[in-house]
Design a protein around this motif. Structure first.
Motif, PDB file in Angstrom:
ATOM      1  N   TRP A 159      76.837 -71.704 -93.709  1.00  0.00           N
ATOM      2  CA  TRP A 159      75.943 -72.128 -94.788  1.00  0.00           C
ATOM      3  C   TRP A 159      76.531 -71.707 -96.127  1.00  0.00           C
ATOM      4  O   TRP A 159      77.037 -70.586 -96.265  1.00  0.00           O
ATOM      5  CB  TRP A 159      74.569 -71.478 -94.645  1.00  0.00           C
ATOM      6  CG  TRP A 159      73.728 -72.024 -93.537  1.00  0.00           C
ATOM      7  CD1 TRP A 159      74.012 -73.089 -92.730  1.00  0.00           C
ATOM      8  CD2 TRP A 159      72.453 -71.530 -93.101  1.00  0.00           C
ATOM      9  NE1 TRP A 159      73.011 -73.289 -91.821  1.00  0.00           N
ATOM     10  CE2 TRP A 159      72.033 -72.346 -92.036  1.00  0.00           C
ATOM     11  CE3 TRP A 159      71.633 -70.490 -93.512  1.00  0.00           C
ATOM     12  CZ2 TRP A 159      70.830 -72.158 -91.365  1.00  0.00           C
ATOM     13  CZ3 TRP A 159      70.442 -70.294 -92.856  1.00  0.00           C
ATOM     14  CH2 TRP A 159      70.032 -71.115 -91.795  1.00  0.00           C
ATOM     15  N   TRP A 204      75.526 -70.337 -99.332  1.00  0.00           N
ATOM     16  CA  TRP A 204      74.319 -69.627 -99.767  1.00  0.00           C
ATOM     17  C   TRP A 204      74.035 -69.838-101.250  1.00  0.00           C
ATOM     18  O   TRP A 204      72.880 -69.943-101.660  1.00  0.00           O
ATOM     19  CB  TRP A 204      74.483 -68.135 -99.467  1.00  0.00           C
ATOM     20  CG  TRP A 204      73.279 -67.306 -99.767  1.00  0.00           C
ATOM     21  CD1 TRP A 204      72.230 -67.045 -98.937  1.00  0.00           C
ATOM     22  CD2 TRP A 204      73.001 -66.607-100.987  1.00  0.00           C
ATOM     23  NE1 TRP A 204      71.318 -66.231 -99.561  1.00  0.00           N
ATOM     24  CE2 TRP A 204      71.769 -65.941-100.825  1.00  0.00           C
ATOM     25  CE3 TRP A 204      73.678 -66.481-102.204  1.00  0.00           C
ATOM     26  CZ2 TRP A 204      71.194 -65.173-101.827  1.00  0.00           C
ATOM     27  CZ3 TRP A 204      73.117 -65.714-103.204  1.00  0.00           C
ATOM     28  CH2 TRP A 204      71.888 -65.070-103.018  1.00  0.00           C
ATOM     29  N   ILE A 229      78.948 -67.417-102.491  1.00  0.00           N
ATOM     30  CA  ILE A 229      78.545 -66.751-101.254  1.00  0.00           C
ATOM     31  C   ILE A 229      78.420 -67.761-100.110  1.00  0.00           C
ATOM     32  O   ILE A 229      77.885 -68.862-100.295  1.00  0.00           O
ATOM     33  CB  ILE A 229      77.193 -66.036-101.423  1.00  0.00           C
ATOM     34  CG1 ILE A 229      77.163 -65.222-102.728  1.00  0.00           C
ATOM     35  CG2 ILE A 229      76.896 -65.160-100.226  1.00  0.00           C
ATOM     36  CD1 ILE A 229      78.158 -64.120-102.815  1.00  0.00           C
ATOM     37  N   GLU A 234      77.502 -67.861 -95.661  1.00  0.00           N
ATOM     38  CA  GLU A 234      76.970 -67.116 -94.526  1.00  0.00           C
ATOM     39  C   GLU A 234      77.412 -67.776 -93.228  1.00  0.00           C
ATOM     40  O   GLU A 234      77.342 -69.006 -93.093  1.00  0.00           O
ATOM     41  CB  GLU A 234      75.440 -67.059 -94.567  1.00  0.00           C
ATOM     42  CG  GLU A 234      74.887 -66.210 -95.699  1.00  0.00           C
ATOM     43  CD  GLU A 234      73.386 -66.054 -95.659  1.00  0.00           C
ATOM     44  OE1 GLU A 234      72.889 -65.019 -96.121  1.00  0.00           O
ATOM     45  OE2 GLU A 234      72.698 -66.973 -95.171  1.00  0.00           O
ATOM     46  N   ARG A 272      73.388 -62.186 -90.149  1.00  0.00           N
ATOM     47  CA  ARG A 272      74.443 -63.135 -90.486  1.00  0.00           C
ATOM     48  C   ARG A 272      75.630 -62.435 -91.126  1.00  0.00           C
ATOM     49  O   ARG A 272      75.472 -61.428 -91.813  1.00  0.00           O
ATOM     50  CB  ARG A 272      73.905 -64.191 -91.457  1.00  0.00           C
ATOM     51  CG  ARG A 272      72.746 -64.985 -90.884  1.00  0.00           C
ATOM     52  CD  ARG A 272      71.998 -65.729 -91.972  1.00  0.00           C
ATOM     53  NE  ARG A 272      70.556 -65.636 -91.725  1.00  0.00           N
ATOM     54  CZ  ARG A 272      69.639 -65.928 -92.616  1.00  0.00           C
ATOM     55  NH1 ARG A 272      69.984 -66.309 -93.824  1.00  0.00           N
ATOM     56  NH2 ARG A 272      68.369 -65.819 -92.319  1.00  0.00           N
ATOM     57  N   SER A 273      76.808 -62.994 -90.890  1.00  0.00           N
ATOM     58  CA  SER A 273      78.011 -62.497 -91.567  1.00  0.00           C
ATOM     59  C   SER A 273      78.052 -63.129 -92.955  1.00  0.00           C
ATOM     60  O   SER A 273      77.893 -64.343 -93.092  1.00  0.00           O
ATOM     61  CB  SER A 273      79.261 -62.879 -90.777  1.00  0.00           C
ATOM     62  OG  SER A 273      79.249 -62.302 -89.492  1.00  0.00           O
ATOM     63  N   ARG A 274      78.263 -62.294 -93.971  1.00  0.00           N
ATOM     64  CA  ARG A 274      78.268 -62.800 -95.344  1.00  0.00           C
ATOM     65  C   ARG A 274      79.652 -62.614 -95.962  1.00  0.00           C
ATOM     66  O   ARG A 274      80.296 -61.583 -95.767  1.00  0.00           O
ATOM     67  CB  ARG A 274      77.212 -62.082 -96.170  1.00  0.00           C
ATOM     68  CG  ARG A 274      75.786 -62.343 -95.690  1.00  0.00           C
ATOM     69  CD  ARG A 274      74.747 -61.741 -96.597  1.00  0.00           C
ATOM     70  NE  ARG A 274      73.412 -62.142 -96.225  1.00  0.00           N
ATOM     71  CZ  ARG A 274      72.503 -61.332 -95.680  1.00  0.00           C
ATOM     72  NH1 ARG A 274      72.795 -60.069 -95.451  1.00  0.00           N
ATOM     73  NH2 ARG A 274      71.305 -61.776 -95.383  1.00  0.00           N
ATOM     74  N   TYR A 316      82.155 -63.556 -99.636  1.00  0.00           N
ATOM     75  CA  TYR A 316      82.127 -63.967-101.041  1.00  0.00           C
ATOM     76  C   TYR A 316      83.519 -64.398-101.478  1.00  0.00           C
ATOM     77  O   TYR A 316      84.540 -64.006-100.894  1.00  0.00           O
ATOM     78  CB  TYR A 316      81.615 -62.834-101.936  1.00  0.00           C
ATOM     79  CG  TYR A 316      82.606 -61.718-102.168  1.00  0.00           C
ATOM     80  CD1 TYR A 316      83.480 -61.737-103.264  1.00  0.00           C
ATOM     81  CD2 TYR A 316      82.670 -60.635-101.303  1.00  0.00           C
ATOM     82  CE1 TYR A 316      84.394 -60.715-103.463  1.00  0.00           C
ATOM     83  CE2 TYR A 316      83.573 -59.608-101.497  1.00  0.00           C
ATOM     84  CZ  TYR A 316      84.429 -59.660-102.586  1.00  0.00           C
ATOM     85  OH  TYR A 316      85.344 -58.647-102.776  1.00  0.00           O
ATOM     86  N   ILE A 365      71.876 -60.051-101.991  1.00  0.00           N
ATOM     87  CA  ILE A 365      71.801 -61.221-101.106  1.00  0.00           C
ATOM     88  C   ILE A 365      70.746 -60.990-100.029  1.00  0.00           C
ATOM     89  O   ILE A 365      69.948 -61.880 -99.720  1.00  0.00           O
ATOM     90  CB  ILE A 365      73.175 -61.499-100.464  1.00  0.00           C
ATOM     91  CG1 ILE A 365      74.202 -61.879-101.531  1.00  0.00           C
ATOM     92  CG2 ILE A 365      73.068 -62.627 -99.437  1.00  0.00           C
ATOM     93  CD1 ILE A 365      75.628 -61.942-101.022  1.00  0.00           C
ATOM     94  N   GLU A 366      70.720 -59.785 -99.474  1.00  0.00           N
ATOM     95  CA  GLU A 366      69.731 -59.452 -98.450  1.00  0.00           C
ATOM     96  C   GLU A 366      68.309 -59.506 -99.012  1.00  0.00           C
ATOM     97  O   GLU A 366      67.390 -60.031 -98.362  1.00  0.00           O
ATOM     98  CB  GLU A 366      70.021 -58.059 -97.882  1.00  0.00           C
ATOM     99  CG  GLU A 366      69.031 -57.570 -96.840  1.00  0.00           C
ATOM    100  CD  GLU A 366      69.091 -58.323 -95.534  1.00  0.00           C
ATOM    101  OE1 GLU A 366      68.152 -58.185 -94.727  1.00  0.00           O
ATOM    102  OE2 GLU A 366      70.080 -59.057 -95.312  1.00  0.00           O
ATOM    103  N   ASP A 409      67.339 -63.185 -99.471  1.00  0.00           N
ATOM    104  CA  ASP A 409      67.085 -63.839 -98.184  1.00  0.00           C
ATOM    105  C   ASP A 409      65.745 -63.398 -97.594  1.00  0.00           C
ATOM    106  O   ASP A 409      65.001 -64.208 -97.037  1.00  0.00           O
ATOM    107  CB  ASP A 409      68.213 -63.517 -97.200  1.00  0.00           C
ATOM    108  CG  ASP A 409      69.307 -64.572 -97.196  1.00  0.00           C
ATOM    109  OD1 ASP A 409      69.063 -65.682 -97.698  1.00  0.00           O
ATOM    110  OD2 ASP A 409      70.405 -64.284 -96.683  1.00  0.00           O
TER     111      ASP A 409
END
Length: 275
Positions: free
Chosen positions: A45, A47, A59, A61, A71-73, A75, A143-144, A147
């Protein structure tokens, strides 16, 4: 939003004025597919983008078989080279919540705490060094936070199996136009909080396979979402007033939906005075 449908999806959320240049869209379209291949994600995705003073963070995901799993994030500063972000912890979120001001656009930039608690004061006394936090850590935590607060999906888009894993609902054909205009038709795509406090009588009317998340209708403060019809009434767009820059779209009676964030990474603390 899905990396595979990125150009069309960005057009649907462009009514707010935010977006990417044609060059950035073209580069992202290629680099996100390579990202999915290299890291062996099932889905990727896009983000969004957090704009800093000297640069921007783009970003992405990565998702595995269980869509509700962490999820793995990643950048990128140029939409080509991607760096994996460390897993988020509650300590990171707490530390980042005490920082104010714009992002700098430099992952190695270090912030000094403007306010110290007892733990920071003890650490300063023992080490003789000011407690610092890197911008990369603040990026992960922000980001967390976004979300958790405003990452949303339509009702029925995902199903929960008896074993507890969450997967995409292959039978989901989109919400009707009437349903799509109601906040109760959208769920927070994160661990539920309000659902656990409901009585057995309230849970009796819920389908445990689809209604396993918190809906937007009980969000605090009331009025933190705007619902609009765009593109001649063919697209329903939700925008968050709590995290300005978060836009969700859904084309009724289709599987097209997603959200993206274009902002400076700061929470709108003035919202209660705006309502």
């Amino acid at each position: 939003m899905e990396a595979s449908s990125l150009p069309a999806a960005l057009e649907l959320v462009s009514g707010g004025g935010a977006g990417l240049s044609p060059e950035k869209r073209a580069v992202l379209g290629s680099s996100l597919l390579l990202l999915q291949r290299d890291y062996r994600f099932e889905r990727v995705w896009f983000w969004g983008c957090i704009q800093g003073v000297c640069g921007a963070y783009y970003i992405a995901e990565g998702l595995g078989p269980d869509r509700a799993a962490p999820r793995s994030r990643l950048y990128s500063l140029n939409c080509v080279e991607w760096s994996l972000l460390p897993p988020v912890t509650e300590e990171m979120v707490m530390q980042a919540g005490r920082l104010k001001g714009r992002f700098q656009g430099d992952p190695s930039f270090e912030y000094e705490y403007t306010e110290r608690n007892a733990e920071d004061a003890e650490r300063l006394f023992e080490d003789g060094k000011e407690p610092m936090i890197k911008e990369e850590t603040r990026l992960v935590a922000t980001i967390e936070q976004i979300d958790r607060a405003v990452g949303i999906i339509p009702r029925g888009a995902f199903v929960k199996t008896p074993l507890g894993s969450v997967s995409e609902n292959r039978n989901f054909e989109g919400l009707s136009l009437t349903e799509a205009k109601r906040l109760s038709s959208y769920f927070h795509f994160t661990e539920p909080v309000n659902l656990k406090n409901k009585t057995l009588l309230e849970k009796a009317d819920l389908d445990p396979s689809t209604d396993f998340l918190d809906s937007l209708e009980h969000d605090i403060p009331q009025g933190s979402w705007t619902v609009q019809l765009e593109k001649g009434g063919t697209v329903v767009v939700l925008r968050s007033l709590l995290w300005l820059g978060l836009t969700f779209y859904h084309v009724p009676m289709t599987k097209q939906y997603g959200y993206v964030y274009f902002g400076n990474g700061e929470k709108n603390l003035d919202l209660p005075f705006m309502l």
